[in-house]
Design an enzyme around this catalytic site. Structure first.
Site, PDB file in Angstrom:
ATOM      1  NE  ARG A  60      -9.772 -19.847  25.852  1.00 49.48           N
ATOM      2  CZ  ARG A  60     -10.279 -21.007  26.243  1.00 49.48           C
ATOM      3  NH1 ARG A  60     -10.139 -21.398  27.497  1.00 49.48           N
ATOM      4  NH2 ARG A  60     -10.941 -21.776  25.417  1.00 49.48           N
ATOM      5  CE  LYS A 162      -8.676 -24.042  22.724  1.00 48.81           C
ATOM      6  NZ  LYS A 162      -8.059 -25.245  23.256  1.00 48.81           N
ATOM      7  CD  GLU A 198      -3.166 -26.358  30.667  1.00 48.67           C
ATOM      8  OE1 GLU A 198      -4.383 -26.188  30.587  1.00 48.67           O
ATOM      9  OE2 GLU A 198      -2.338 -25.610  30.157  1.00 48.67           O
TER      10      GLU A 198
HETATM   11  N1  PMP Z   1      -6.273 -26.546  28.925  1.00 55.96           N
HETATM   12  C1  PMP Z   1      -5.967 -26.743  27.632  1.00 55.96           C
HETATM   13  C2  PMP Z   1      -4.545 -26.889  27.253  1.00 55.96           C
HETATM   14  C3  PMP Z   1      -6.988 -26.805  26.661  1.00 55.96           C
HETATM   15  O1  PMP Z   1      -6.690 -27.007  25.376  1.00 55.96           O
HETATM   16  C4  PMP Z   1      -8.333 -26.669  27.066  1.00 55.96           C
HETATM   17  C5  PMP Z   1      -9.441 -26.754  26.055  1.00 55.96           C
HETATM   18  N2  PMP Z   1      -9.730 -25.493  25.509  1.00 55.96           N
HETATM   19  C6  PMP Z   1      -8.601 -26.450  28.432  1.00 55.96           C
HETATM   20  C7  PMP Z   1      -7.550 -26.408  29.325  1.00 55.96           C
HETATM   21  C8  PMP Z   1      -9.996 -26.250  28.915  1.00 55.96           C
HETATM   22  O2  PMP Z   1     -10.502 -25.013  28.501  1.00 55.96           O
HETATM   23  P1  PMP Z   1     -12.042 -24.800  28.235  1.00 55.96           P
HETATM   24  O3  PMP Z   1     -12.738 -25.163  29.489  1.00 55.96           O
HETATM   25  O4  PMP Z   1     -12.181 -23.362  27.891  1.00 55.96           O
HETATM   26  O5  PMP Z   1     -12.422 -25.707  27.119  1.00 55.96           O
END
Ligand code: PMP
Length: 317
Positions: A60, A162, A198
């Site tokens: 990622r 991210k 989200e």
């Molecule tokens: N959406 C956002 C905006 C996030 O910051 C995160 C945390 N990384 C997630 C979803 C969840 O991702 P992950 O399961 O990889 O932690």
């Protein structure tokens, strides 16, 4: 570790936590050229330390770096650096069931630029911190408000990676929501204001008649590693999982709702508020599907059950 635009990283070193020096005209400070990751190390009952899918975080970061015009460490360099950092801090990995070691890799444009352009130098850093269980007493549901004014991301933007700026843009909506007593904000799509995206730092799932649905990855939401893992765990348990457009109406009419993320793992949603209307979910918000998935994933992460998915990486202590 540092590198130029070619991405040839220098050998990293383990240093005490403390301030780092960057130029006032560093790309990251002026133009937000920065990316981060988040993952966790868990301790098994026999003392072994397990990382959860670190190569997924590496991939990622590589995808995100491409979007942000940055070189990235290779999957191997990333995972190796994570392992070395955790090893150097292994005494901080809490005992089984008492939390985990949160690992924060950062990639930034540390070189100086004046006009808008990618930085000439990059720095890759990892820091760690022990964190407690997100929920002190088992699963406690969170209360979300559906945002009707602010958006987190738009098509063509950087919502799918991210990058640090995505988090700056949600601070205000989150502050307002928390001030009103909500746990966090759920964002809608910026085009129709109708489809779920989200939460500020986790992905969202709705359950109706035992079918699990979650917004598809279309560039505006983060492809969560917990999201991906929960989809596979749910499918392995025989659930039908749909990745598609999920409307706010479906959310309000769902049997249960839950969020997934590295920090929250699986977090049941007790209530949703949208345009002043509050909907509460059954069983005090802790639905049977969320409960089952939470248990399966956390037991796997902590090494309490056999890892039949091959997701945990053992640290050679
Ligand atoms: N959406 C956002 C905006 C996030 O910051 C995160 C945390 N990384 C997630 C979803 C969840 O991702 P992950 O399961 O990889 O932690």
């Amino acid at each position: 570790a540092k590198c130029g635009p070619d991405g040839n990283f220098s050998k990293g070193e383990v240093l005490p936590f403390g301030p780092i020096a960057v130029s006032p005209s560093a790309g990251v400070l002026n133009y937000g050229q920065g990316l981060f990751e988040g993952l966790k190390a868990y301790r098994k009952t026999d003392g072994t330390i397990l990382l959860f899918r670190p190569e997924e975080n590496a991939s990622r970061m590589i995808t995100g770096a491409e979007r942000m015009c940055m070189p990235a460490p290779t999957v191997e360099q990333f995972v190796d650096a994570v392992k070395q950092t955790v090893l150097a801090n292994k005494r901080w990995v809490p005992p089984t069931g008492k939390g985990s070691l949160y690992i924060r890799p950062l990639l930034m444009g540390s070189g100086a630029v004046l006009g808008l352009a990618p930085a000439p130098e990059y720095t890759f850093i990892i820091f760690v911190s022990p964190v407690g269980n997100y929920f002190k007493e088992g699963l406690s549901p969170i209360n979300l408000i559906v945002e009707d004014k602010f958006h987190r991301a738009s098509p063509g933007g950087t919502g799918g990676v991210k990058t640090i700026g995505n988090y700056a843009s949600v601070l205000k909506a989150q502050k307002i929501a928390k001030g009103k007593g909500y746990s966090d904000v759920l964002y809608l799509d910026a085009v129709h204001d109708k489809y779920l995206e989200e939460v500020s730092s986790c992905n969202i799932f709705v359950v109706k008649d035992n079918v699990i649905s979650t917004p598809a990855i279309k560039g505006t939401i983060l492809p969560g590693i917990t999201r991906k893992s929960i989809i596979e765990v749910a499918q392995s348990k025989g659930f039908k999982v749909e990745e598609r457009l999920v409307s706010v109406d479906e959310l309000l009419n769902a049997d249960e709702v839950f969020c997934t993320g590295t920090a929250v793992v699986v977090s049941p949603v007790g209530s949703i508020t949208y345009l002043g209307k509050r909907v509460e979910y059954g069983n005090q918000g802790v639905g049977v599907v969320s409960q089952q998935l939470y248990k399966s994933l956390t037991c796997l992460q902590m090494g309490l059950v056999e890892d039949c998915m091959g997701w945990t990486v053992r640290l050679n202590q």
